[in-house]
Design an enzyme around this catalytic site. Sequence first.
Site: not given
Ligand code: 5GP
Ligand code: ZN
Length: 113
Positions: A8, A31, A92, A94, A99, A101
């Site tokens: 956000c 990322d 997975g 986090t 979002h 990817h």
């Molecule tokens: P998830 O594991 O939730 O599918 O993907 C979260 C992604 O967000 C991960 O690939 C992680 O590297 C990325 N990520 C987490 N925190 C940040 C951030 O503060 N900035 C950016 N640019 N990416 C982030």
């Molecule tokens: Zn949010």
Amino acid sequence: MPDECVFCRIAQRQLPVELLYEDAEFVAFNDANPMAPVHVLVIPKTHFASLLDAADSGLVGRGLLAVTETARSLKLDASGFRVVVNCGADGGQTVPHLHFHLMGGRYMQWPPG
Ligand code: 5GP
Ligand code: ZN
């Protein structure tokens, strides 16, 4: 839009993150921990904790169009790319803000593991 949600804060331009794409509803940015030569996150500006919470099929569809628009702008349309949505613990996920990817620049193995 929880104050503590980092995505956000990025969407609201409260953090200095370069945006690769922006429209009225979505932004895209690199990322922080890339798993491919191109690894971009496309997020709705509105907070949804996960895909399960994004009940608006129109928004989800427009999100995928934002992903393909971003892919084209990054010249991934000829070589191809992968779109991933991790959802919940086993998925997975986090970061609890929906979002997509967008990954490319190399061959993507299948199954992803
Ligand atoms: P998830 O594991 O939730 O599918 O993907 C979260 C992604 O967000 C991960 O690939 C992680 O590297 C990325 N990520 C987490 N925190 C940040 C951030 O503060 N900035 C950016 N640019 N990416 C982030
Ligand atoms: Zn949010």
